[in-house]
Design a protein around this motif. Structure first.
Motif, short mmCIF file in Angstrom:
data_model
loop_
_atom_site.label_atom_id
_atom_site.label_comp_id
_atom_site.label_asym_id
_atom_site.label_seq_id
_atom_site.Cartn_x
_atom_site.Cartn_y
_atom_site.Cartn_z
N SER A 153 0.84 -1.20 0.00
CA SER A 153 0.00 0.00 0.00
C SER A 153 0.87 1.25 0.00
CB SER A 153 -0.88 -0.06 1.26
OG SER A 153 -1.98 0.78 1.18
N MET A 154 1.21 1.71 -1.20
CA MET A 154 2.08 2.88 -1.30
C MET A 154 1.40 4.03 -2.05
SD MET A 154 6.00 3.16 -2.42
CE MET A 154 6.15 3.36 -4.15
N THR A 155 0.79 3.74 -3.19
CA THR A 155 0.27 4.80 -4.06
C THR A 155 -0.93 5.50 -3.42
OG1 THR A 155 1.01 3.50 -5.92
CG2 THR A 155 -0.50 5.29 -6.42
N PRO A 205 1.57 12.04 -6.69
CA PRO A 205 2.00 11.22 -7.84
C PRO A 205 2.80 10.00 -7.40
CG PRO A 205 3.29 13.26 -7.73
CD PRO A 205 2.30 13.32 -6.60
N PHE A 213 -5.13 1.74 -5.20
CA PHE A 213 -4.41 0.76 -6.04
C PHE A 213 -3.52 -0.16 -5.21
CE2 PHE A 213 -6.23 2.93 -9.51
CZ PHE A 213 -6.25 2.01 -10.53
N SER A 214 -3.96 -0.45 -3.98
CA SER A 214 -3.26 -1.47 -3.18
C SER A 214 -3.81 -2.81 -3.67
CB SER A 214 -3.55 -1.30 -1.69
OG SER A 214 -3.18 -0.01 -1.26
N SER A 215 -3.08 -3.44 -4.61
CA SER A 215 -3.62 -4.65 -5.25
C SER A 215 -3.84 -5.75 -4.22
CB SER A 215 -2.67 -5.15 -6.34
OG SER A 215 -2.46 -4.14 -7.29
N HIS A 243 -8.03 -3.74 -6.96
CA HIS A 243 -7.09 -2.68 -6.57
C HIS A 243 -7.81 -1.76 -5.58
CE1 HIS A 243 -4.65 -4.27 -9.75
NE2 HIS A 243 -5.60 -4.04 -10.64
N ILE A 257 2.14 1.53 -16.86
CA ILE A 257 1.93 2.46 -15.74
C ILE A 257 2.51 1.93 -14.42
CG2 ILE A 257 0.17 3.62 -14.33
CD1 ILE A 257 -1.65 3.59 -16.83
N TYR A 258 2.18 0.66 -14.06
CA TYR A 258 2.60 0.22 -12.72
C TYR A 258 4.11 -0.03 -12.66
CZ TYR A 258 1.85 -4.57 -14.62
OH TYR A 258 1.85 -5.70 -15.40
N ASP A 259 4.63 -0.04 -11.46
CA ASP A 259 6.09 -0.15 -11.23
C ASP A 259 6.83 0.95 -11.96
OD1 ASP A 259 5.82 -2.26 -9.59
OD2 ASP A 259 7.05 -3.65 -10.75
N GLY A 260 6.23 2.11 -12.04
CA GLY A 260 6.86 3.26 -12.69
C GLY A 260 6.40 3.38 -14.13
N GLN A 299 13.29 8.48 -18.63
CA GLN A 299 14.06 9.58 -18.03
C GLN A 299 15.30 9.02 -17.32
OE1 GLN A 299 12.19 11.68 -14.68
NE2 GLN A 299 12.57 13.57 -15.77
C1 FAD Z 1 -2.77 -2.45 -12.39
C2 FAD Z 1 -2.08 -1.62 -11.35
C3 FAD Z 1 -1.69 -2.20 -10.15
C4 FAD Z 1 -1.06 -1.43 -9.17
N1 FAD Z 1 -0.73 -2.00 -7.97
C5 FAD Z 1 -0.21 -1.23 -6.97
C6 FAD Z 1 0.04 -1.78 -5.67
O1 FAD Z 1 -0.17 -2.97 -5.43
N2 FAD Z 1 0.48 -0.95 -4.69
C7 FAD Z 1 0.71 0.37 -4.92
O2 FAD Z 1 1.13 1.08 -4.00
N3 FAD Z 1 0.50 0.93 -6.15
C8 FAD Z 1 0.03 0.16 -7.17
N4 FAD Z 1 -0.24 0.71 -8.40
C9 FAD Z 1 -0.02 2.14 -8.62
C10 FAD Z 1 1.16 2.45 -9.51
O3 FAD Z 1 2.37 2.11 -8.86
C11 FAD Z 1 1.08 3.92 -9.90
O4 FAD Z 1 -0.05 4.07 -10.72
C12 FAD Z 1 2.30 4.43 -10.63
O5 FAD Z 1 3.41 4.49 -9.75
C13 FAD Z 1 2.06 5.83 -11.20
O6 FAD Z 1 1.60 6.70 -10.21
P1 FAD Z 1 0.28 7.57 -10.45
O7 FAD Z 1 -0.81 6.65 -10.88
O8 FAD Z 1 0.04 8.37 -9.24
O9 FAD Z 1 0.59 8.49 -11.68
P2 FAD Z 1 1.43 9.86 -11.67
O10 FAD Z 1 2.64 9.70 -10.85
O11 FAD Z 1 0.51 10.97 -11.37
O12 FAD Z 1 1.87 9.93 -13.19
C14 FAD Z 1 0.88 10.14 -14.22
C15 FAD Z 1 1.57 10.27 -15.55
O13 FAD Z 1 2.45 11.39 -15.52
C16 FAD Z 1 3.50 11.16 -16.44
N5 FAD Z 1 4.78 11.31 -15.76
C17 FAD Z 1 5.11 11.00 -14.50
N6 FAD Z 1 6.39 11.26 -14.25
C18 FAD Z 1 6.91 11.78 -15.37
C19 FAD Z 1 8.19 12.27 -15.77
N7 FAD Z 1 9.22 12.26 -14.90
N8 FAD Z 1 8.35 12.72 -17.05
C20 FAD Z 1 7.32 12.71 -17.92
N9 FAD Z 1 6.09 12.28 -17.59
C21 FAD Z 1 5.88 11.81 -16.36
C22 FAD Z 1 3.36 9.72 -16.96
O14 FAD Z 1 2.72 9.73 -18.22
C23 FAD Z 1 2.47 9.09 -15.93
O15 FAD Z 1 1.74 7.98 -16.42
C24 FAD Z 1 -0.83 -0.05 -9.42
C25 FAD Z 1 -1.22 0.52 -10.64
C26 FAD Z 1 -1.83 -0.24 -11.59
C27 FAD Z 1 -2.25 0.41 -12.89
#
Ligand code: FAD
Length: 433
Positions: A132-134, A139, A165-167, A225, A379-382, A389
């Motif tokens: 549970s991080m996001t 962001p 999104f805590s899977s 999620h 999207i996930y894991d960065g 970048q």
């Molecule tokens: C299927 C799924 C499962 C997941 N499971 C987990 C989980 O178990 N636990 C958990 O904690 N999280 C989980 N996540 C969350 C996931 O880790 C985040 O969605 C991800 O880290 C991106 O964060 P954000 O959604 O807040 O997007 P943001 O950080 O807001 O980013 C949105 C968009 O901004 C753009 N962006 C960001 N940084 C840059 C940059 N430096 N340069 C240019 N553009 C940029 C990209 O296009 C990016 O997609 C999951 C997500 C998904 C989709």
């Protein structure tokens, strides 16, 4: 000199067994696993898990003292390529996300008591976990902005925050929660990880967020999620995982190998889509010839084969760097494969879907599900952009602006320098004229 692309025969024997097992014992379950529900799936998996254990392939991501094989990332990668072919295969092998990554953190940073209480039952399949991080309002790609706080209160910690999104959060027995513990510390040392039992007062699971993966509202199923509120969640001091301020370090250690496994699993998915594309091309007759005879289709097949091969070699290379030189040395390679592997997965599935026309778009084939899965991989894991970048920044560190801003390869400048350096040769030529 030891470049070697072969797999030792004993391990190849294990891979061949896995391939057969996954195809014949697990693929057939895919068509009904949603109908089975959580308990039914667990029942169906139990005898399969016994066979995997008997074969010595259970929870292989962990070190031997914890029941794993300590086999290194290249071997794990090759295994994950096979497991990726089915969304439920990792369950049979004790390495389904997010439990696999969470067990790695517990193995790495857990105290003996934490391992007894959480890790061993997690490995035995008696508990489930979530990471549970996001957060919805900060962001995820820049976790230094996390707002969830954990504050010491006597011997306890008290957590307040909002995550999503805590899977598997809604079916988890415990959550590994990332929270800021010291606002004044350097950004990379502000956060810590905590083990929070899901039934702790103040943990409120609001919903499983409907997504492209499951667009309808549902709660409490495998792969959901969860959006979670932590209101004044009080946990004892021994719930801290690792040292205070270690949150990001632990997250990085969890994510490095995890990304290699993801990329190899994506190749398993891509391979399945590719096989479907090739099969379709052999019998669909359109406008006077088979699809297999159309140049566009041949291009798709050749491009997909080349891209999958490239992604596979890049991923195994990243795994090899990690095995031979450590996680730090593999940072660039891992960032490369994370965005490139996701793109290859997406493009191969997209072509396979396109080649099947309306059938590909329908739920009569798994391609539409693979397509939705592929979209999330970017999207996930960065997200892609963050990994690009990282790659570009690291590469650019090896470059300097040239003197006087004249490009190093500027031909007139080089010619002038060469004329000066080799004047004797040019002089001799003139003398011979
Ligand atoms: C299927 C799924 C499962 C997941 N499971 C987990 C989980 O178990 N636990 C958990 O904690 N999280 C989980 N996540 C969350 C996931 O880790 C985040 O969605 C991800 O880290 C991106 O964060 P954000 O959604 O807040 O997007 P943001 O950080 O807001 O980013 C949105 C968009 O901004 C753009 N962006 C960001 N940084 C840059 C940059 N430096 N340069 C240019 N553009 C940029 C990209 O296009 C990016 O997609 C999951 C997500 C998904 C989709």
């Amino acid at each position: 000199m030891s470049w070697d692309f072969s797999t030792d025969p004993d391990f190849q024997g294990q891979l061949d067994w896995m391939d057969e097992f996954v195809r014949h014992e697990i693929w057939p379950l895919e068509a009904i696993w949603h109908e089975l529900g959580l308990d039914g799936l667990r029942e169906a998996m139990a005898p399969l898990q016994q066979q995997v254990k008997a074969r010595g392939l259970w929870a292989t991501h962990l070190p031997p003292e914890l029941g794993g094989q300590g086999m290194g990332q290249v071997r794990l990668g090759l295994m994950h390529e096979i497991l990726g072919s089915s969304p439920i295969a990792p369950l049979a092998f004790g390495n389904a996300a997010p439990d696999s990554g969470n067990s790695e953190i517990l193995a790495l940073a857990g105290t003996p008591e934490q391992k007894d209480r959480w890790l061993h039952p997690l490995l035995a399949g008696d508990l489930r976990s979530a990471f549970s991080m996001t957060e919805p309002h900060t962001p995820g790609s820049d976790p230094t902005q996390l707002q969830t706080r954990a504050i010491r209160d006597g011997e306890d910690w008290v957590i307040d925050g909002h995550k999503w999104f805590s899977s598997n959060g809604s079916i988890a027995d415990f959550l590994i929660v990332m929270a800021v513990t010291d606002l004044q510390a350097r950004p990379s040392q502000r956060a810590s990880m905590f083990i929070v039992p899901r039934d702790t007062p103040g943990v409120e699971i609001l919903r499983d967020v409907p997504t492209m993966e499951h667009p309808w509202e549902q709660f409490g199923s495998y792969g959901g999620h969860s959006e979670i509120l932590y209101h004044g969640v009080r946990i004892p001091g021994e719930s801290l995982l690792g040292a205070e301020g270690d949150g990001f370090v632990l997250a990085q250690q969890r994510l490095g190998p995890g990304r290699i496994h993801h990329c190899m699993r994506w190749l398993g998915v891509a391979r399945r889509a590719f096989d479907m594309m090739c099969e379709r091309a052999t019998y669909r007759h359109v406008h006077g010839s088979l699809l297999a005879e159309k140049q566009t289709v041949q291009n798709w097949i050749a491009d997909s084969a080349a891209e999958m091969q490239a992604a596979r070699l890049m991923t195994l290379h990243a795994a090899w760097v990690m095995d031979t030189q450590g996680a730090r040395a593999a940072l660039l390679d891992i960032a490369l494969i994370k965005f490139y592997g996701a793109k290859v997965l997406h493009d191969v599935v997209d072509r396979a879907l396109q080649l099947h026309g309306s059938l590909g778009y329908s739920t009569d084939l798994p391609l539409e599900q693979m397509y939705r899965f592929a979209r999330a991989a970017r999207i996930y894991d960065g997200p892609d952009e963050v990994h690009r970048q990282t790659v570009a920044r690291r590469i650019l560190r090896g470059y300097q602006p040239p003197a006087d801003e004249i490009p190093t390869e500027h031909l007139p400048t080089r010619r002038e320098e060469a004329r000066e350096r080799f004047a004797h040769l040019l002089g001799a030529l003139t003398a011979n004229d």
